[in-house]
Write a protein that holds these residues in place. Structure first.
Motif, PDB file in Angstrom:
ATOM      1  N   MET A  82      24.597  36.058 -18.695  1.00 28.67           N
ATOM      2  CA  MET A  82      24.838  37.220 -17.864  1.00 28.67           C
ATOM      3  C   MET A  82      24.704  36.818 -16.396  1.00 28.67           C
ATOM      4  O   MET A  82      23.751  36.155 -16.021  1.00 28.67           O
ATOM      5  CB  MET A  82      23.820  38.308 -18.206  1.00 28.67           C
ATOM      6  N   LEU A  83      25.663  37.234 -15.607  1.00 25.03           N
ATOM      7  CA  LEU A  83      25.613  37.008 -14.166  1.00 25.03           C
ATOM      8  C   LEU A  83      25.182  38.314 -13.499  1.00 25.03           C
ATOM      9  O   LEU A  83      25.796  39.364 -13.718  1.00 25.03           O
ATOM     10  CB  LEU A  83      26.987  36.582 -13.632  1.00 25.03           C
ATOM     11  N   TYR A  84      24.130  38.251 -12.705  1.00 23.02           N
ATOM     12  CA  TYR A  84      23.627  39.404 -11.974  1.00 23.02           C
ATOM     13  C   TYR A  84      24.177  39.359 -10.550  1.00 23.02           C
ATOM     14  O   TYR A  84      24.021  38.357  -9.853  1.00 23.02           O
ATOM     15  CB  TYR A  84      22.095  39.408 -11.958  1.00 23.02           C
ATOM     16  N   LEU A  85      24.830  40.444 -10.144  1.00 28.36           N
ATOM     17  CA  LEU A  85      25.428  40.564  -8.817  1.00 28.36           C
ATOM     18  C   LEU A  85      24.576  41.486  -7.966  1.00 28.36           C
ATOM     19  O   LEU A  85      24.403  42.664  -8.295  1.00 28.36           O
ATOM     20  CB  LEU A  85      26.847  41.126  -8.937  1.00 28.36           C
ATOM     21  N   LEU A  86      24.044  40.963  -6.879  1.00 27.78           N
ATOM     22  CA  LEU A  86      23.092  41.712  -6.063  1.00 27.78           C
ATOM     23  C   LEU A  86      23.770  42.572  -5.007  1.00 27.78           C
ATOM     24  O   LEU A  86      24.599  42.097  -4.230  1.00 27.78           O
ATOM     25  CB  LEU A  86      22.129  40.748  -5.370  1.00 27.78           C
ATOM     26  N   ASP A  87      23.371  43.828  -4.982  1.00 28.25           N
ATOM     27  CA  ASP A  87      23.772  44.758  -3.935  1.00 28.25           C
ATOM     28  C   ASP A  87      22.943  44.440  -2.690  1.00 28.25           C
ATOM     29  O   ASP A  87      21.809  43.942  -2.789  1.00 28.25           O
ATOM     30  CB  ASP A  87      23.505  46.183  -4.404  1.00 28.25           C
ATOM     31  N   ALA A  88      23.478  44.736  -1.527  1.00 29.92           N
ATOM     32  CA  ALA A  88      22.751  44.492  -0.277  1.00 29.92           C
ATOM     33  C   ALA A  88      21.404  45.207  -0.268  1.00 29.92           C
ATOM     34  O   ALA A  88      20.405  44.649   0.190  1.00 29.92           O
ATOM     35  CB  ALA A  88      23.597  44.930   0.914  1.00 29.92           C
ATOM     36  N   ASP A  89      21.355  46.420  -0.820  1.00 22.62           N
ATOM     37  CA  ASP A  89      20.096  47.164  -0.803  1.00 22.62           C
ATOM     38  C   ASP A  89      19.011  46.486  -1.632  1.00 22.62           C
ATOM     39  O   ASP A  89      17.825  46.631  -1.348  1.00 22.62           O
ATOM     40  CB  ASP A  89      20.306  48.610  -1.244  1.00 22.62           C
ATOM     41  N   THR A  90      19.414  45.718  -2.628  1.00 22.59           N
ATOM     42  CA  THR A  90      18.443  44.994  -3.441  1.00 22.59           C
ATOM     43  C   THR A  90      17.701  43.970  -2.591  1.00 22.59           C
ATOM     44  O   THR A  90      16.488  43.811  -2.712  1.00 22.59           O
ATOM     45  CB  THR A  90      19.146  44.295  -4.619  1.00 22.59           C
ATOM     46  N   LEU A  91      18.417  43.279  -1.740  1.00 19.93           N
ATOM     47  CA  LEU A  91      17.806  42.270  -0.880  1.00 19.93           C
ATOM     48  C   LEU A  91      17.012  42.909   0.253  1.00 19.93           C
ATOM     49  O   LEU A  91      15.879  42.503   0.532  1.00 19.93           O
ATOM     50  CB  LEU A  91      18.884  41.345  -0.327  1.00 19.93           C
ATOM     51  N   ILE A  92      17.585  43.904   0.888  1.00 19.94           N
ATOM     52  CA  ILE A  92      16.923  44.547   2.026  1.00 19.94           C
ATOM     53  C   ILE A  92      15.655  45.272   1.570  1.00 19.94           C
ATOM     54  O   ILE A  92      14.573  45.061   2.121  1.00 19.94           O
ATOM     55  CB  ILE A  92      17.890  45.513   2.738  1.00 19.94           C
TER      56      ILE A  92
ATOM     57  N   LEU B 244      21.307  28.122 -10.670  1.00 21.33           N
ATOM     58  CA  LEU B 244      21.606  28.085 -12.106  1.00 21.33           C
ATOM     59  C   LEU B 244      22.846  28.908 -12.469  1.00 21.33           C
ATOM     60  O   LEU B 244      23.364  28.787 -13.579  1.00 21.33           O
ATOM     61  CB  LEU B 244      20.414  28.611 -12.915  1.00 21.33           C
ATOM     62  N   GLY B 245      23.286  29.751 -11.537  1.00 24.05           N
ATOM     63  CA  GLY B 245      24.452  30.596 -11.808  1.00 24.05           C
ATOM     64  C   GLY B 245      24.107  31.916 -12.470  1.00 24.05           C
ATOM     65  O   GLY B 245      24.996  32.608 -12.969  1.00 24.05           O
ATOM     66  N   ASN B 246      22.841  32.303 -12.443  1.00 24.41           N
ATOM     67  CA  ASN B 246      22.420  33.564 -13.054  1.00 24.41           C
ATOM     68  C   ASN B 246      22.475  34.739 -12.091  1.00 24.41           C
ATOM     69  O   ASN B 246      22.602  35.884 -12.522  1.00 24.41           O
ATOM     70  CB  ASN B 246      20.981  33.455 -13.577  1.00 24.41           C
ATOM     71  N   VAL B 247      22.358  34.468 -10.792  1.00 21.75           N
ATOM     72  CA  VAL B 247      22.309  35.500  -9.765  1.00 21.75           C
ATOM     73  C   VAL B 247      23.231  35.088  -8.627  1.00 21.75           C
ATOM     74  O   VAL B 247      23.180  33.943  -8.176  1.00 21.75           O
ATOM     75  CB  VAL B 247      20.866  35.673  -9.220  1.00 21.75           C
ATOM     76  N   LYS B 248      24.049  36.013  -8.161  1.00 21.25           N
ATOM     77  CA  LYS B 248      24.931  35.744  -7.024  1.00 21.25           C
ATOM     78  C   LYS B 248      25.027  36.981  -6.138  1.00 21.25           C
ATOM     79  O   LYS B 248      24.775  38.104  -6.579  1.00 21.25           O
ATOM     80  CB  LYS B 248      26.346  35.353  -7.480  1.00 21.25           C
ATOM     81  N   ILE B 249      25.387  36.750  -4.891  1.00 21.32           N
ATOM     82  CA  ILE B 249      25.602  37.819  -3.921  1.00 21.32           C
ATOM     83  C   ILE B 249      27.067  37.753  -3.490  1.00 21.32           C
ATOM     84  O   ILE B 249      27.498  36.750  -2.909  1.00 21.32           O
ATOM     85  CB  ILE B 249      24.711  37.638  -2.674  1.00 21.32           C
ATOM     86  N   PRO B 250      27.847  38.785  -3.792  1.00 22.54           N
ATOM     87  CA  PRO B 250      29.222  38.793  -3.276  1.00 22.54           C
ATOM     88  C   PRO B 250      29.212  38.677  -1.751  1.00 22.54           C
ATOM     89  O   PRO B 250      28.291  39.173  -1.088  1.00 22.54           O
ATOM     90  CB  PRO B 250      29.765  40.142  -3.735  1.00 22.54           C
ATOM     91  N   LEU B 251      30.211  38.021  -1.216  1.00 16.56           N
ATOM     92  CA  LEU B 251      30.285  37.792   0.226  1.00 16.56           C
ATOM     93  C   LEU B 251      30.169  39.093   1.017  1.00 16.56           C
ATOM     94  O   LEU B 251      29.496  39.142   2.050  1.00 16.56           O
ATOM     95  CB  LEU B 251      31.579  37.061   0.583  1.00 16.56           C
ATOM     96  N   GLU B 252      30.786  40.149   0.524  1.00 17.58           N
ATOM     97  CA  GLU B 252      30.757  41.423   1.243  1.00 17.58           C
ATOM     98  C   GLU B 252      29.331  41.967   1.354  1.00 17.58           C
ATOM     99  O   GLU B 252      28.943  42.503   2.395  1.00 17.58           O
ATOM    100  CB  GLU B 252      31.664  42.444   0.536  1.00 17.58           C
ATOM    101  N   GLN B 253      28.548  41.822   0.296  1.00 22.69           N
ATOM    102  CA  GLN B 253      27.155  42.274   0.332  1.00 22.69           C
ATOM    103  C   GLN B 253      26.307  41.330   1.195  1.00 22.69           C
ATOM    104  O   GLN B 253      25.426  41.779   1.930  1.00 22.69           O
ATOM    105  CB  GLN B 253      26.582  42.371  -1.085  1.00 22.69           C
ATOM    106  N   PHE B 254      26.583  40.035   1.113  1.00 24.42           N
ATOM    107  CA  PHE B 254      25.903  39.060   1.960  1.00 24.42           C
ATOM    108  C   PHE B 254      26.097  39.417   3.439  1.00 24.42           C
ATOM    109  O   PHE B 254      25.143  39.423   4.221  1.00 24.42           O
ATOM    110  CB  PHE B 254      26.447  37.655   1.664  1.00 24.42           C
TER     111      PHE B 254
END
Length: 165
Positions: free
Chosen positions: A1-11, A36-46
């Protein structure tokens, strides 16, 4: 499973849950999960996060973090348009601004159905309409799993005793 982080998750993660200066082990673990490829941040959220200031921005902008965490994919603009129209409805200029980059996040989740989960601190509010819709509700409509940062931490079994191999 790949987890995609929303900006609010990081902030919010940095400001309220796991401040970088107090819990560096969490952020090192997160970077490792990106490697490891389990978590990523889309460029737009980054870009949403890094348009601000603070410890989390400085950390994210390091070469190691960028390499480990940014999702290196090009997104089909038609998928973003479909996600916006079907997920939020027709939007005027104010609606587009209010929705921000959320349609990109959900669209990345749609790329590989069943293989990706969106991670957001937003809470479902099914009664909201148009630009006021919340990420979990739009994800649900498209069959994209959505969870909180805490759910992801549980699924990936983070502990403060974690050590990078």
């Amino acid at each position: 499973m790949l987890y995609l982080l929303d900006a609010d998750t990081l902030i919010t993660g940095d400001r309220r849950a796991y401040p970088l200066r107090r819990f560096p082990v969490f952020w090192e673990w997160l970077r490792h999960q990106g490697t490891l490829g389990n978590v990523k941040i889309p460029l737009e959220q980054f870009e949403e996060v890094t348009s601000g200031r603070g410890d989390i921005v400085d950390w994210l902008c390091t070469e190691d973090c960028r390499a480990a965490l940014i999702l290196a994919e090009d997104l089909d603009p038609a998928l973003v348009a479909d996600t916006t129209l079907q997920g939020y409805g027709p939007l005027d200029e104010n609606g587009v601004e209010l929705v921000g980059r959320d349609p990109f996040l959900v669209a990345y989740g749609r790329v590989e159905p069943g293989e990706r989960t969106v991670v957001s601190f937003e809470v479902s509010k099914p009664g909201k309409q148009g630009a006021n819709r919340k990420v979990p509700d739009v994800c649900r409509d498209f069959g994209v799993p959505c969870c909180s940062l805490f759910d992801m931490i549980e699924a990936l079994d983070f502990t403060t005793a974690w050590q990078q191999p």
